[in-house]
Design an enzyme around this catalytic site. Sequence first.
Site, PDB file in Angstrom:
ATOM      1  N   GLU A 249     -70.281  25.016 -13.012  1.00 16.80           N
ATOM      2  CA  GLU A 249     -69.345  24.203 -13.787  1.00 16.80           C
ATOM      3  C   GLU A 249     -67.968  24.817 -13.566  1.00 16.80           C
ATOM      4  O   GLU A 249     -67.636  25.847 -14.160  1.00 16.80           O
ATOM      5  CB  GLU A 249     -69.728  24.213 -15.262  1.00 16.80           C
ATOM      6  CG  GLU A 249     -68.902  23.291 -16.124  1.00 16.80           C
ATOM      7  CD  GLU A 249     -69.261  23.396 -17.591  1.00 16.80           C
ATOM      8  OE1 GLU A 249     -68.391  23.062 -18.427  1.00 16.80           O
ATOM      9  OE2 GLU A 249     -70.387  23.822 -17.917  1.00 16.80           O
ATOM     10  N   CYS A 283     -61.424  23.251 -19.150  1.00 15.59           N
ATOM     11  CA  CYS A 283     -61.632  22.830 -17.764  1.00 15.59           C
ATOM     12  C   CYS A 283     -61.382  21.345 -17.577  1.00 15.59           C
ATOM     13  O   CYS A 283     -60.879  20.914 -16.546  1.00 15.59           O
ATOM     14  CB  CYS A 283     -63.038  23.200 -17.301  1.00 15.59           C
ATOM     15  SG  CYS A 283     -64.373  22.489 -18.293  1.00 15.59           S
TER      16      CYS A 283
END
Length: 490
Positions: A249, A283
């Site tokens: 990720e 993110c």
Amino acid sequence: MNQGSTVKLELFINNKDVSSGDYFEVRNPGRFSEVVAQVAVGNAGHVHDAVTAAHIAYGSWRHSSVHIRIECLNAAAAELEKHAAALSATLVEEQGMLLRDTQRDVGNGIRTLRESATLLQTYFDTEEYEDEEGWVRVEKVPRGVVAAIVPWNAPVGLTMGKVGPALATGNTIVVKPSPFAPVAVSQALKLIAACFPPGVINVIYGEGDVGATLTHHPLVRKISFTGGTGTGKIVMAAAAETIKNIGLELGGNDPAIVLDDARAEDVVPELIKGIFPRSGQVCYAIKRVYVPAAMFDHFYEIFCAAVDQLKVGYGLDPNATLAPLNNANQFNYIRGLIQRTRDSGATVRELGQKLDPDNWNNGYYVLPAVARDLPADAELVVGEQFGPVIPLIPYSSEDEVVAMANSTEHGLGSSIWCSDYARGIRVAGRIEAGMTFINSHARTKIGDTHMPFGGIKQSGIGRVRTVVGMDEYIEYHAINLNKTTIPAQK
């Protein structure tokens, strides 16, 4: 979990604290003078001990019943819930985020454990097929020891997002927290470890050498990493040695596309929510905003006026709407990025309000900044800033803005802002990303239930959340019986 006092964190192997004799400090990013914790530094031997403990525990945990695993996961969630307030406050002190953000982080961790328990109820139902010639069964089996490497920006929620499905599917785990926020997540892991057999959950600390030893270890069968794309490439290379399964990720450069039927007055407040959560240190936060050229100047003024209302202060200050950055590297990068963008000829406005100017230099405090008049290849446009500075970019046509949105190697999140839902859905279908939101930059309730989370291109491999996320932690084992070759004994 006593706020205001220095915590001493030991390694946690086979449900026991293990001292290393060497420690590093964790300081409060909003009050440099406060030492939050002394954290044990592990070495290669500690990594081997932790992986071995997890491997031994895996031998029995993999055979535990679904009922037992559900009980353990729900007990773990209840244990975290009892300590949620203290964990959230500790997280503010070590990580620097606003209290409401750390409360959300801990709450996400609790929810993920319960979600894993719920999904587990039917997850291992086997598939069987039969005809006159043969019989087939397709089983789901765990992979083994999982190495989980987690970041500092949402450590509890992201860690439990790995722990929940990994343990639900019969794996065991070794967690390496970030050295920039190891305290609350380690306290959480030690609390829930008591709900599982010894060795199922292990925790180690250290820098790159410890991470490298963990990712190279031959008994680790799955690496789940959340962090920067550069480190993700290193993790991927380490996994190749023994063909480990990986979940990455990674970073994002999420575009927000404002269509020409959107009203700036309606869109801007919601955009702000998607740009500045955790002071931009998310993110999948919005990293660049595309605005029709015909409405750009009007939009820009409304946008800057809204950003100017943000209040930067300490995470426990109830008046703060932005908190400090987490660490010196990120602080220096953001300050340098703002200056380089200004030096390039772009217009950069630093906005917002300082809640406590006298203590401004006692933390990693940065005012939010808005930039315009940038070239398409500007550092702030093509990279991931991971901080409270945002570029606004004009465009002339739908084809042009879609091309600009898709022009980077990132592909995590994205958002479309419009009045015509059908048009928004059509444009969303043209975006190269793992997730696209329409008229928000966050999951709705139904999205939270059904959206797998993850990116494409260099924003990651694999998904978390939902049944799709559970699948990341299992192998398929197919068994086929041929009825025609050897007669069954009677």
